[in-house]
Design a protein around this motif. Structure first.
Motif, PDB file in Angstrom:
ATOM      1  N   GLY A   1      -5.956  -1.582   1.217  1.00 30.00           N
ATOM      2  CA  GLY A   1      -5.410  -0.241   1.370  1.00 30.00           C
ATOM      3  C   GLY A   1      -5.445   0.454   0.026  1.00 30.00           C
ATOM      4  O   GLY A   1      -6.136   0.008  -0.896  1.00 30.00           O
ATOM      5  N   LEU A   2      -4.710   1.522  -0.105  1.00 33.37           N
ATOM      6  CA  LEU A   2      -4.656   2.257  -1.360  1.00 33.37           C
ATOM      7  C   LEU A   2      -3.317   2.035  -2.044  1.00 33.37           C
ATOM      8  O   LEU A   2      -2.275   2.048  -1.390  1.00 33.37           O
ATOM      9  N   SER A   3      -3.372   1.834  -3.351  1.00 30.10           N
ATOM     10  CA  SER A   3      -2.161   1.701  -4.155  1.00 30.10           C
ATOM     11  C   SER A   3      -2.218   2.710  -5.292  1.00 30.10           C
ATOM     12  O   SER A   3      -3.245   3.369  -5.511  1.00 30.10           O
ATOM     13  N   VAL A   4      -1.147   2.804  -6.037  1.00 36.19           N
ATOM     14  CA  VAL A   4      -1.114   3.710  -7.180  1.00 36.19           C
ATOM     15  C   VAL A   4      -2.187   3.321  -8.192  1.00 36.19           C
ATOM     16  O   VAL A   4      -2.726   4.184  -8.896  1.00 36.19           O
ATOM     17  N   ASN A   5      -2.577   2.051  -8.264  1.00 35.92           N
ATOM     18  CA  ASN A   5      -3.628   1.624  -9.190  1.00 35.92           C
ATOM     19  C   ASN A   5      -4.935   2.375  -8.952  1.00 35.92           C
ATOM     20  O   ASN A   5      -5.653   2.691  -9.896  1.00 35.92           O
ATOM     21  N   ASP A   6      -5.257   2.639  -7.700  1.00 35.12           N
ATOM     22  CA  ASP A   6      -6.482   3.360  -7.379  1.00 35.12           C
ATOM     23  C   ASP A   6      -6.465   4.755  -7.986  1.00 35.12           C
ATOM     24  O   ASP A   6      -7.461   5.220  -8.543  1.00 35.12           O
TER      25      ASP A   6
ATOM     26  N   ILE B   1      -0.095   8.739  -0.550  1.00 32.36           N
ATOM     27  CA  ILE B   1      -1.524   9.007  -0.735  1.00 32.36           C
ATOM     28  C   ILE B   1      -1.747  10.505  -0.935  1.00 32.36           C
ATOM     29  O   ILE B   1      -2.441  10.918  -1.871  1.00 32.36           O
ATOM     30  N   LYS B   2      -1.149  11.330  -0.096  1.00 33.77           N
ATOM     31  CA  LYS B   2      -1.317  12.784  -0.207  1.00 33.77           C
ATOM     32  C   LYS B   2      -0.793  13.306  -1.539  1.00 33.77           C
ATOM     33  O   LYS B   2      -1.418  14.166  -2.165  1.00 33.77           O
ATOM     34  N   GLU B   3       0.347  12.794  -1.971  1.00 34.59           N
ATOM     35  CA  GLU B   3       0.944  13.248  -3.229  1.00 34.59           C
ATOM     36  C   GLU B   3       0.045  12.902  -4.419  1.00 34.59           C
ATOM     37  O   GLU B   3      -0.185  13.734  -5.296  1.00 34.59           O
ATOM     38  N   ASN B   4      -0.479  11.680  -4.444  1.00 36.05           N
ATOM     39  CA  ASN B   4      -1.366  11.269  -5.531  1.00 36.05           C
ATOM     40  C   ASN B   4      -2.709  11.980  -5.450  1.00 36.05           C
ATOM     41  O   ASN B   4      -3.270  12.391  -6.466  1.00 36.05           O
ATOM     42  N   LEU B   5      -3.240  12.151  -4.250  1.00 35.09           N
ATOM     43  CA  LEU B   5      -4.522  12.809  -4.062  1.00 35.09           C
ATOM     44  C   LEU B   5      -4.470  14.267  -4.512  1.00 35.09           C
ATOM     45  O   LEU B   5      -5.458  14.796  -5.040  1.00 35.09           O
TER      46      LEU B   5
ATOM     47  N   ALA C   1       0.839  -1.199   0.000  1.00 38.31           N
ATOM     48  CA  ALA C   1       0.000   0.000   0.000  1.00 38.31           C
ATOM     49  C   ALA C   1       0.874   1.249   0.000  1.00 38.31           C
ATOM     50  O   ALA C   1       2.015   1.231   0.468  1.00 38.31           O
ATOM     51  N   LEU C   2       0.305   2.330  -0.521  1.00 37.41           N
ATOM     52  CA  LEU C   2       0.974   3.621  -0.420  1.00 37.41           C
ATOM     53  C   LEU C   2       0.985   4.068   1.032  1.00 37.41           C
ATOM     54  O   LEU C   2       0.034   3.814   1.777  1.00 37.41           O
ATOM     55  N   ASP C   3       2.059   4.758   1.426  1.00 39.25           N
ATOM     56  CA  ASP C   3       2.082   5.341   2.762  1.00 39.25           C
ATOM     57  C   ASP C   3       1.322   6.666   2.725  1.00 39.25           C
ATOM     58  O   ASP C   3       0.844   7.105   1.673  1.00 39.25           O
TER      59      ASP C   3
END
Length: 117
Positions: A96-101, A25-29, A19-21
């Motif tokens: 969890g969340l990954s870059v795929n999401d 998550i913040k960077e991708n969001l 999962a992304l840390d």
């Protein structure tokens, strides 16, 4: 190089086990300002004029999402579609969340942006 919606939309999903840390998550969001984290899932609601437009959108995203083999939870009503992504295979199957999401969310945004008004 910073992450943008365009770089995410151009990406391809790959099998993820980590999962992304929080920073990831913040960077991708940040590249997807209309999305939020809700209950540990990447979430957005899309509004439409009628049921036909809602279903056309669902069919369009289904085509793309199937090609990426990364499927969201959908909540479809007359003039709204809720989309929620998470990755079941990360964190030893706990999810969890990954870059795929974020890749798929950017692709969904691109489809929404192309809709007829």
């Amino acid at each position: 190089m910073s992450i943008t919606a365009n770089t995410l939309a151009a990406g391809r999903c790959n099998h993820q086990t980590t999962a992304l840390d929080e920073a990831g998550i913040k960077e991708n969001l940040a590249a997807l300002p209309d999305w939020k984290i809700d209950g540990g899932k990447l979430s957005r609601a899309f509004d439409f004029k009628d049921y036909y437009q809602t279903l056309a959108f669902v069919n369009a995203i289904a085509w793309v999402i199937h090609a990426e083999d990364h499927h969201p939870d959908l909540a479809v009503s007359y003039n709204r579609c809720g989309v929620k992504f998470d990755t079941h295979s990360v964190n030893n199957g706990k999810g969890g969340l990954s870059v795929n999401d974020f890749i798929c969310a950017a692709k969904v945004d691109a489809i929404f942006a192309q809709r007829a008004s």
